[in-house]
Motif scaffolding. Sequence first.
Motif, PDB file in Angstrom:
ATOM      1  N   ASP A 106       0.827  -0.986  -0.101  1.00  0.00           N
ATOM      2  CA  ASP A 106      -0.117   0.070  -0.002  1.00  0.00           C
ATOM      3  C   ASP A 106       1.057   1.283  -0.087  1.00  0.00           C
ATOM      4  OD1 ASP A 106      -2.726  -0.827  -0.076  1.00  0.00           O
ATOM      5  OD2 ASP A 106      -2.407  -1.824   1.990  1.00  0.00           O
ATOM      6  N   VAL A 132       2.100  -9.346  -2.242  1.00  0.00           N
ATOM      7  CA  VAL A 132       0.569  -9.057  -2.120  1.00  0.00           C
ATOM      8  C   VAL A 132      -0.302  -9.879  -1.597  1.00  0.00           C
ATOM      9  CG1 VAL A 132       0.930  -7.896  -4.436  1.00  0.00           C
ATOM     10  CG2 VAL A 132       0.142 -10.475  -4.379  1.00  0.00           C
ATOM     11  N   GLY A 138      -9.452 -12.015  -6.409  1.00  0.00           N
ATOM     12  CA  GLY A 138      -9.624 -10.691  -6.347  1.00  0.00           C
ATOM     13  C   GLY A 138      -9.689 -10.147  -7.616  1.00  0.00           C
ATOM     14  N   PRO A 139      -9.686  -8.761  -8.285  1.00  0.00           N
ATOM     15  CA  PRO A 139     -10.050  -8.218  -9.398  1.00  0.00           C
ATOM     16  C   PRO A 139      -9.374  -8.993 -10.621  1.00  0.00           C
ATOM     17  CG  PRO A 139      -9.684  -6.526  -8.122  1.00  0.00           C
ATOM     18  CD  PRO A 139      -9.191  -7.847  -7.412  1.00  0.00           C
ATOM     19  N   SER A 157      -5.366 -10.180  -5.747  1.00  0.00           N
ATOM     20  CA  SER A 157      -5.454  -9.092  -5.049  1.00  0.00           C
ATOM     21  C   SER A 157      -4.327  -8.103  -4.697  1.00  0.00           C
ATOM     22  CB  SER A 157      -6.087  -9.311  -3.677  1.00  0.00           C
ATOM     23  OG  SER A 157      -6.377  -8.229  -2.709  1.00  0.00           O
ATOM     24  N   ALA A 159      -2.179  -4.659  -4.138  1.00  0.00           N
ATOM     25  CA  ALA A 159      -1.906  -3.226  -3.761  1.00  0.00           C
ATOM     26  C   ALA A 159      -0.427  -2.549  -4.198  1.00  0.00           C
ATOM     27  CB  ALA A 159      -1.988  -3.067  -2.182  1.00  0.00           C
ATOM     28  N   PRO A 160      -0.449  -1.476  -4.526  1.00  0.00           N
ATOM     29  CA  PRO A 160      -1.356  -0.439  -4.764  1.00  0.00           C
ATOM     30  C   PRO A 160      -2.480  -0.790  -5.778  1.00  0.00           C
ATOM     31  CG  PRO A 160       0.662   0.439  -5.537  1.00  0.00           C
ATOM     32  CD  PRO A 160       0.941  -0.932  -4.948  1.00  0.00           C
ATOM     33  N   GLN A 161      -3.675  -0.455  -5.675  1.00  0.00           N
ATOM     34  CA  GLN A 161      -4.603  -0.754  -6.566  1.00  0.00           C
ATOM     35  C   GLN A 161      -4.151  -0.426  -8.083  1.00  0.00           C
ATOM     36  OE1 GLN A 161      -8.439   0.465  -5.236  1.00  0.00           O
ATOM     37  NE2 GLN A 161      -8.392  -1.336  -3.676  1.00  0.00           N
ATOM     38  N   ASN A 162      -3.452   0.735  -8.183  1.00  0.00           N
ATOM     39  CA  ASN A 162      -3.102   1.446  -9.270  1.00  0.00           C
ATOM     40  C   ASN A 162      -1.797   1.184  -9.584  1.00  0.00           C
ATOM     41  OD1 ASN A 162      -1.488   2.738  -7.655  1.00  0.00           O
ATOM     42  ND2 ASN A 162      -1.808   4.967  -8.246  1.00  0.00           N
ATOM     43  N   SER A 200      -9.078  -4.386 -16.975  1.00  0.00           N
ATOM     44  CA  SER A 200      -9.394  -5.012 -15.637  1.00  0.00           C
ATOM     45  C   SER A 200     -11.098  -4.892 -15.266  1.00  0.00           C
ATOM     46  CB  SER A 200      -8.653  -4.235 -14.557  1.00  0.00           C
ATOM     47  OG  SER A 200      -9.096  -2.757 -14.698  1.00  0.00           O
ATOM     48  N   ASP A 202     -13.978  -6.793 -12.239  1.00  0.00           N
ATOM     49  CA  ASP A 202     -14.270  -7.324 -11.147  1.00  0.00           C
ATOM     50  C   ASP A 202     -13.967  -9.083 -11.321  1.00  0.00           C
ATOM     51  OD1 ASP A 202     -14.991  -5.124  -9.949  1.00  0.00           O
ATOM     52  OD2 ASP A 202     -17.153  -5.156 -10.535  1.00  0.00           O
TER      53      ASP A 202
END
Length: 202
Positions: A106, A132, A138-139, A157, A159-162, A200, A202
């Motif tokens: 994160d 991670v 996850g997505p 899943s 992080a960071p999400q971007n 990307s 869900d």
Amino acid sequence: MTTVAELPAGFADKVLSAQSTFRSVMDAMARPGSVQRIVACAGTPAAMMRGSAAIALTLFDHDTPIWLDPAMSETPDVSKWLKFHTSAPVIADSSIASFALIGDPDNLPPLNRFAFGSNEYPDRSTTVILQVESLSQGPAFELRGPGIDGTATLRASIAPQNLFERLAINATLFPRGVDVVLVHDDAIVAIPRTTRLAGSGD
């Protein structure tokens, strides 16, 4: 205070385990987005996952300066373990690191704090080893690039999400850039600098 004798052990069979781990890393790099397993087990300090420890024992040496994020550096055993088992120097300047170990994704620093290499020596860049939450749930991320037939789907899943948006900087720097290895427990996924996010969901 932990003594050397109290540090977790490394590979039980150094040669065979290192060869197995090296093959897993090379397979991951050759097939970006694919999940590869680190078969060889290694004793690990509390902050390190098994995959991260195995990669360290295989790829780190006295010529590969290592940068640790606060989650890693604030666990004294990590630095001691790395120095004892790999002889790799742990440094404070991330811009000259061969590898960066990230235990708190994160708070991944901006990528421009790492080495991008040069046009003449693009290999003189930082490989970011990012621990991670999951590489199976996850997505969904659709990836494209060399080593991928069309697109590859990674469900993870992260992080960071971007992360993949940040990695878009590689497209403007090629052949320079950073490579990323995602790690969860004994599973790894490589995201080389040539890999791009195609979509990307869900």
